[in-house]
Design a protein around this motif. Sequence first.
Motif, mmCIF file in Angstrom:
data_model
loop_
_atom_site.group_PDB
_atom_site.id
_atom_site.type_symbol
_atom_site.label_atom_id
_atom_site.label_comp_id
_atom_site.label_asym_id
_atom_site.label_seq_id
_atom_site.Cartn_x
_atom_site.Cartn_y
_atom_site.Cartn_z
ATOM 1 N N THR A 41 0.860 -0.995 0.063
ATOM 2 C CA THR A 41 -0.031 -0.043 -0.119
ATOM 3 C C THR A 41 0.723 1.238 0.058
ATOM 4 O OG1 THR A 41 -0.172 -0.023 2.311
ATOM 5 C CG2 THR A 41 -1.974 -1.133 1.208
ATOM 6 N N VAL A 48 -4.660 5.088 5.217
ATOM 7 C CA VAL A 48 -4.098 4.340 4.332
ATOM 8 C C VAL A 48 -3.783 4.776 3.109
ATOM 9 C CG1 VAL A 48 -4.221 2.225 2.839
ATOM 10 C CG2 VAL A 48 -5.131 2.232 5.287
ATOM 11 N N PRO A 79 -7.274 1.486 0.925
ATOM 12 C CA PRO A 79 -6.414 1.708 -0.001
ATOM 13 C C PRO A 79 -6.678 2.277 -1.337
ATOM 14 C CG PRO A 79 -6.749 -0.621 0.020
ATOM 15 C CD PRO A 79 -7.553 0.123 1.074
#
Length: 266
Positions: A79, A205, A246
């Motif tokens: 990520t 994220v 993500p």
Amino acid sequence: KDMNLGVVGDSFIDKYHIGITNRISAEVPIPIVKIEKTLSFPGGAANVQANIASLGETGLLLGLAKQNYPTKNRLMVGTTQIARWDEKDYSNPFQPEDLQAFPVLHALLVADYGKGAIQKKLIDCIISNVGESGVQVFVDTKQNPVDWLGCPNVVMFPNRVEYNQFALQYDWFPKVILKQGEHGISLMQFGQIVLTSPSLVRHVVSVNGAGDTVIASYAIASLAGAEEKYCLEFANAAAAVVVGKPYTATATQMEVDSVLMSKIVN
């Protein structure tokens, strides 16, 4: 009630090339990434439309036939983003007639990333139509906002960097929604902060496209007749959902409700 929200602006393709790395190149000191999968998501104005749809309302992406879609390529290891390269990095200008072939709108959302989709001619057309129709206009622009000053019913959505760049212009607007990242979202009137909703983000994220989520969610809550405090909280909750995912993401009504409920419980 069902809402028809028109969306106009620069649309992108957000493409993620996701891989793994376990060694450094012998040619230059950079990681060698083995691509395992590639994912594509709508970005920019198309992401605004996707967020409207995800929240259960109708988002009409205007002028589709004439659009060029710039591609934002991101190289990911897990990520973590380690590089980005852009292709066809321009949008074809929207024309006034692109606004005329659609049913009556409850609002128009403008996502102006400065790639060419939004020109002064179009802004002037929007302003004159809004004056007659009373349609609410929500504008997120990376450019000088001065051309929007004469627009009735307009709400502006700068982030902190954009506001600082054009503070003299933004301070003439009666309604500005200031996006401040970890410091939450504030309502400004003529340069004064009158209400702030603290951030509800617990874990970040990816922030890609979070601003698109804010304008879509705030507009929906506002058009539903919610009080200003709730509109800010609803947008904050939607942003908290998408930055916890993500890539470029959207929020559903159930996910937003869950964040708002956890705020009440805690």
